[in-house]
Design an enzyme around this catalytic site. Structure first.
Site, PDB file in Angstrom:
ATOM      1  N   ASP A 151      92.234  65.295  69.919  1.00 13.39           N
ATOM      2  CA  ASP A 151      92.555  63.806  69.241  1.00 13.39           C
ATOM      3  C   ASP A 151      94.001  63.957  68.842  1.00 13.39           C
ATOM      4  O   ASP A 151      94.220  64.194  67.597  1.00 13.39           O
ATOM      5  CB  ASP A 151      91.506  63.507  68.344  1.00 13.39           C
ATOM      6  N   GLU A 243      89.144  66.526  56.627  1.00 15.25           N
ATOM      7  CA  GLU A 243      89.017  65.329  57.688  1.00 15.25           C
ATOM      8  C   GLU A 243      87.570  65.035  57.385  1.00 15.25           C
ATOM      9  O   GLU A 243      86.511  65.497  58.212  1.00 15.25           O
ATOM     10  CB  GLU A 243      89.399  66.031  59.068  1.00 15.25           C
ATOM     11  N   GLU A 252      77.933  60.272  58.130  1.00 19.13           N
ATOM     12  CA  GLU A 252      77.985  61.635  57.973  1.00 19.13           C
ATOM     13  C   GLU A 252      77.773  62.041  56.503  1.00 19.13           C
ATOM     14  O   GLU A 252      77.537  63.256  56.199  1.00 19.13           O
ATOM     15  CB  GLU A 252      78.930  62.558  58.841  1.00 19.13           C
ATOM     16  N   HIS A 400      89.023  59.497  68.465  1.00 18.47           N
ATOM     17  CA  HIS A 400      87.716  59.938  68.697  1.00 18.47           C
ATOM     18  C   HIS A 400      86.680  59.092  67.653  1.00 18.47           C
ATOM     19  O   HIS A 400      85.524  59.100  68.187  1.00 18.47           O
ATOM     20  CB  HIS A 400      87.579  61.286  68.493  1.00 18.47           C
TER      21      HIS A 400
END
Length: 461
Positions: A151, A243, A252, A400
């Site tokens: 990405d 990240e 998440e 992404h």
């Protein structure tokens, strides 16, 4: 009460440089220090064996001078800041490590073998074991690491943010949370970092270690296998890099791990990224709405191999509408200026992300049917020299993360100049995601709609 999570596998094989002394009970309780006469540097190898590990110490000729198993029954204790005493009946082995970093890494491995850190960790308390296993298996694949590294917007922006703020990294100690392949750790070293602790809970940690060694940076980057909630660092850090963003920023729940890592951050430390903005706006997309409805038409069949399926069509429509839609779109479908909600990572606490409520009031810029709300996010890296932005907006090059759209169960009609008000509520769940509740009202007409969605189960369009 939830069951305690099953123990995780011990990380891949690691090597350490140590000094070794065997001591007896009399020597342990005798007056005076436990010195190491004629110390020689030896090689300690830890070989994983499922949930346990074998520890072997060899001399310069490769001759084994000490070997033991590391498991739940291993009796040990820390001695000072760089030594560990392992008890073996009447005798004990004192291992002194060459550095505090190696001592810390071995201590973390030992804790995992003894299952000390798992049952009560913050991560274990908030996460179902089945979800965690699936999550770490996914990120343990090199193919998934490649997907993220390729990405260009993501990787190049992180590279630019770190390298253009080199003064914030030069001679500094850095923590990389969820390092994956370790790419951000390498960027930190390129910017002049003195040492980087790269923490990774998935099996990809072994590949990060391989990259560190093959790039001859073992003196700079220390890979620590484990969760940030469960490992120990030998020192406080100047900068935290990570990240941690998922779909709609929050998915998440890694942002909570990122915030948790601040316990290792010095008082004047920095975080890259520094804050995040989530943007939302109403959209009109008749084709998407009908397409989503038509997905349930399979269940409208009244003679599927002689079976009438139509009684399940309503349940199927409800299920499909609970799925946030991950794709991209033309900004001309947006019907109003965006509303922004900011999370300042420097100030926020983990508990702040357990329930996130975003109220909104939109003034409609055009008339038409409102089919739902569109979401995307930006994050900012605020450095001493420059602030760098990473944006997932539909006006920017695609990443992404794409964008995410949440449909209303029933479209709302609004005229230009009218207001749409309501709220979006994110409620964290133990599947490392969120349940999303949307309520929307056209104030001038009183027409109301909403939806409840499962961010763990998006539809990739």
């Amino acid at each position: 009460m939830a069951e305690a999570p099953a123990p995780a596998r011990v990380p891949a094989r690691r090597h350490y440089r140590v000094q070794l002394r065997f001591v007896t009970e009399e020597q342990l309780f005798a007056a005076g220090p436990l010195s190491l006469p004629n110390p020689k540097s030896l090689r300690l190898e830890v070989h994983p064996a499922g949930e346990e590990a074998d520890a072997t110490v060899t001399d310069a000729d490769g001759v084994c001078v000490f070997k033991c198993s590391l498991n739940r029954d291993t009796e040990c204790c820390c001695v000072g800041k760089e030594s560990i005493l392992i008890s073996l009946g009447y005798h004990s082995a004192l291992l002194k490590f060459e550095s505090h970093a190696e001592f810390s890494a071995f201590s973390n491995t030992l804790k995992r073998c003894r299952h000390e850190e798992k049952e009560y960790s913050v991560f274990s308390q908030r996460t179902e074991e089945a979800s965690a296993v699936q999550y770490f298996q996914f990120y343990g694949c090199l193919s998934q690491q490649q997907n993220m590294m390729q990405d260009f917007v993501r990787t190049a922006t992180y590279h630019r943010a770190i390298l253009q703020n080199h003064t914030d990294f030069r001679d500094k100690v850095v923590l990389d949370v969820g390092c994956g392949s370790g790419i951000l750790s390498f960027f930190a070293v390129q910017a002049g970092a003195r040492r980087v602790y790269a923490v990774e809970a998935s099996s990809v940690a072994q590949y990060a270690e391989m990259l560190v060694k093959s790039n001859h940076l073992s003196d700079k980057i220390i890979v620590l296998p484990g969760k940030i909630e469960e490992i120990s660092l030998p020192e406080a850090v100047d900068v935290i890099i990570s990240e941690p963003m998922g779909y709609m920023l929050f998915n998440e729940r890694m942002l909570e791990s990122y915030l948790h890592s601040k316990k290792w951050l010095k008082a004047n430390g920095m975080m890259f990224p520094t804050f995040g903005d989530i943007h939302l706006a109403p959209f009109s997309d008749e084709q998407l709405y009908l397409e989503h409805h038509s997905r349930a038409n399979f269940w409208y069949q009244q003679c599927f191999y002689g079976v009438n399926l139509s009684s399940l069509r309503g349940a199927a429509v409800d299920e499909y509408f609970r799925q946030p839609i991950v794709d991209t779109f033309d900004i001309r479908i947006l019907m109003a200026r965006t509303v922004k909600y900011t999370v300042n990572f420097m100030d926020a606490e983990e508990a702040d992300l357990h329930r996130v409520e975003i109220p909104f009031v939109f003034q409609m810029a055009q008339s038409g049917l409102i089919h739902g709300l569109a979401f995307w996010f930006d994050v900012a890296f605020v450095g001493s020299l420059v602030t760098v932005w990473l944006s997932t907006a539909p006006t920017e090059p695609l990443t992404h993360w794409y964008q995410v759209r949440c449909l209303l169960q029933t479209p709302l009609f609004a005229k230009e100049g009218e207001t749409l008000s309501g709220r979006v509520l994110f409620v964290a769940n133990k599947r490392q995601s969120y349940d999303i509740q949307i309520v929307a009202l056209v104030n001038q007409t009183g027409f109301r709609s909403g939806n409840t969605l499962d961010l763990k189960n998006p539809f990739f369009r």
